[in-house]
Design an enzyme around this catalytic site. Structure first.
Site, PDB file in Angstrom:
ATOM      1  N   ASP A   1       0.813  -1.217   0.000  1.00 44.09           N
ATOM      2  CA  ASP A   1       0.000   0.000   0.000  1.00 44.09           C
ATOM      3  C   ASP A   1       0.846   1.267   0.000  1.00 44.09           C
ATOM      4  O   ASP A   1       2.060   1.222   0.205  1.00 44.09           O
ATOM      5  CB  ASP A   1      -0.963   0.004   1.204  1.00 44.09           C
ATOM      6  CG  ASP A   1      -0.289  -0.431   2.507  1.00 44.09           C
ATOM      7  OD1 ASP A   1       0.962  -0.334   2.601  1.00 44.09           O
ATOM      8  OD2 ASP A   1      -0.997  -0.866   3.417  1.00 44.09           O
TER       9      ASP A   1
ATOM     10  N   ASN B   1      -7.339  -2.982  14.436  1.00 46.56           N
ATOM     11  CA  ASN B   1      -8.729  -3.214  14.009  1.00 46.56           C
ATOM     12  C   ASN B   1      -8.847  -4.420  13.062  1.00 46.56           C
ATOM     13  O   ASN B   1      -9.894  -4.662  12.485  1.00 46.56           O
ATOM     14  CB  ASN B   1      -9.299  -1.951  13.331  1.00 46.56           C
ATOM     15  CG  ASN B   1      -8.578  -1.595  12.034  1.00 46.56           C
ATOM     16  OD1 ASN B   1      -7.655  -2.282  11.617  1.00 46.56           O
ATOM     17  ND2 ASN B   1      -9.019  -0.524  11.385  1.00 46.56           N
TER      18      ASN B   1
ATOM     19  N   GLU C   1      -9.575  -1.891   5.383  1.00 45.75           N
ATOM     20  CA  GLU C   1     -10.195  -1.603   6.669  1.00 45.75           C
ATOM     21  C   GLU C   1     -11.436  -2.488   6.878  1.00 45.75           C
ATOM     22  O   GLU C   1     -11.941  -3.089   5.917  1.00 45.75           O
ATOM     23  CB  GLU C   1     -10.583  -0.118   6.724  1.00 45.75           C
ATOM     24  CG  GLU C   1      -9.407   0.850   6.537  1.00 45.75           C
ATOM     25  CD  GLU C   1      -8.466   0.939   7.745  1.00 45.75           C
ATOM     26  OE1 GLU C   1      -8.409  -0.016   8.555  1.00 45.75           O
ATOM     27  OE2 GLU C   1      -7.763   1.966   7.869  1.00 45.75           O
TER      28      GLU C   1
ATOM     29  N   HIS D   1      -7.121  -4.868  10.224  1.00 44.94           N
ATOM     30  CA  HIS D   1      -6.890  -4.634   8.789  1.00 44.94           C
ATOM     31  C   HIS D   1      -5.616  -5.349   8.319  1.00 44.94           C
ATOM     32  O   HIS D   1      -4.704  -5.621   9.096  1.00 44.94           O
ATOM     33  CB  HIS D   1      -6.879  -3.135   8.433  1.00 44.94           C
ATOM     34  CG  HIS D   1      -5.696  -2.349   8.864  1.00 44.94           C
ATOM     35  ND1 HIS D   1      -5.727  -0.987   9.043  1.00 44.94           N
ATOM     36  CD2 HIS D   1      -4.417  -2.716   9.143  1.00 44.94           C
ATOM     37  CE1 HIS D   1      -4.534  -0.562   9.401  1.00 44.94           C
ATOM     38  NE2 HIS D   1      -3.721  -1.587   9.471  1.00 44.94           N
TER      39      HIS D   1
HETATM   40  P1  PGA Z   1       2.307  -1.629  12.738  1.00 46.53           P
HETATM   41  O1  PGA Z   1       1.189  -1.564  11.618  1.00 46.53           O
HETATM   42  O2  PGA Z   1       3.253  -2.699  12.338  1.00 46.53           O
HETATM   43  O3  PGA Z   1       2.917  -0.256  12.713  1.00 46.53           O
HETATM   44  O4  PGA Z   1       1.602  -1.917  14.024  1.00 46.53           O
HETATM   45  C1  PGA Z   1       0.629  -2.736  11.133  1.00 46.53           C
HETATM   46  C2  PGA Z   1      -0.568  -2.421  10.263  1.00 46.53           C
HETATM   47  O5  PGA Z   1      -1.246  -1.399  10.498  1.00 46.53           O
HETATM   48  O6  PGA Z   1      -0.860  -3.211   9.352  1.00 46.53           O
END
Ligand code: PGA
Length: 251
Positions: free
Chosen positions: A67, A136, A143, A138
């Site tokens: 992404d 959450n 999302e 994702h």
């Molecule tokens: P993080 O993000 O490794 O910074 O916790 C993971 C994500 O949001 O997919």
């Protein structure tokens, strides 16, 4: 799903890098799907170390990132292109032409999205997709509520995601509102998936991946439909994972 519980993030990095290097050593033209965020940073450090020690070469490797924020140029230190250059590409022998990240500044976003899918297809698909997970649930920036049949698309970021990522920006107002992300269907087409889960705040998301009903409200539950997922989980996340309706998974 394979699950490996490790003591801390340094051990996670060693294990994850080992799995990634295995692909790079066995495939003639390896295609890696890469992720950004806090979790994989130590894994990239481990890969850089291995490359510098001559244990692995990125010469024939092609990469596709999950992404990118809409509206951030590659030169912005919060763009995922910048992150990848800084954490990995600048330190290994990869050919920049073989590194792909959606262009969040593309004038024609629809064309960019289609071209991205096309490039993955032309590369022969992704051999191993590295993934983190949001609190959450994702994966990529898919999302909660994202249909499981989505391909690469533009998504409005959840407020919880913007809040989680605000730590990198001067203020939450500067966190982009939209991103381009590979879709859930595109992610599930990877031949193998490597999911890293670290920290107590990810415990609930881990419990959902392991035990939750497979549903679009928790995108990562879609991974249970994939035949080859390896999860590396640290103790903190594992200890915080509660089976819905029960005390905890270790009772
Ligand atoms: P993080 O993000 O490794 O910074 O916790 C993971 C994500 O949001 O997919």
């Amino acid at each position: 799903m394979n699950i490996k519980v490790v003591d801390h993030s340094a051990e996670m990095a060693v294990e994850a890098a080992k799995i990634m290097m295995e692909i790079m050593k066995t495939e003639e033209a390896p295609v890696l799907g890469l992720a950004t965020g806090g979790t994989p940073e130590t894994t990239y450090r481990e890969l850089v170390k291995a490359a510098n020690e001559g244990q692995v070469s990125f010469k024939n490797t092609t990469t596709f990132n999950l992404d990118e924020y809409v509206g951030l140029p590659a030169s912005d230190q919060n763009s995922y292109r910048y992150y990848m250059e800084d954490r990995l590409f600048n330190h290994v022998d990869i050919d920049r032409e073989n590194t792909h990240i959606p262009d969040g500044m593309a004038e024609d976003i629809d064309a960019e999205i289609k071209a991205y899918e096309e490039k993955i297809k032309n590369a022969g698909g992704i051999d191993l997709q590295l993934l983190g997970i949001g609190t959450n649930g994702h994966i990529g920036f898919n999302e909660p509520g994202t249909p499981f049949n989505t391909r690469t698309h533009v998504i409005a970021l959840d407020e919880s995601t913007r809040e989680a990522n605000a730590r990198y920006f001067a203020s939450i107002d500067e966190v982009p509102t939209h991103a381009i992300t590979m879709g859930i269907e595109s992610i599930l087409e990877a031949k193998k998936i490597l999911l890293l889960i670290s920290g107590a705040k990810k415990g609930q998301a881990l419990a959902e991946v392991l035990y939750g009903t497979i549903r679009e409200d928790v995108p990562a539950t879609a991974l249970r439909n994939h035949p080859d997922v390896t999860m590396i989980v640290d103790q903190e996340a594992y200890a915080a994972a509660k089976v819905p309706g029960e005390e905890d998974v270790h009772a």
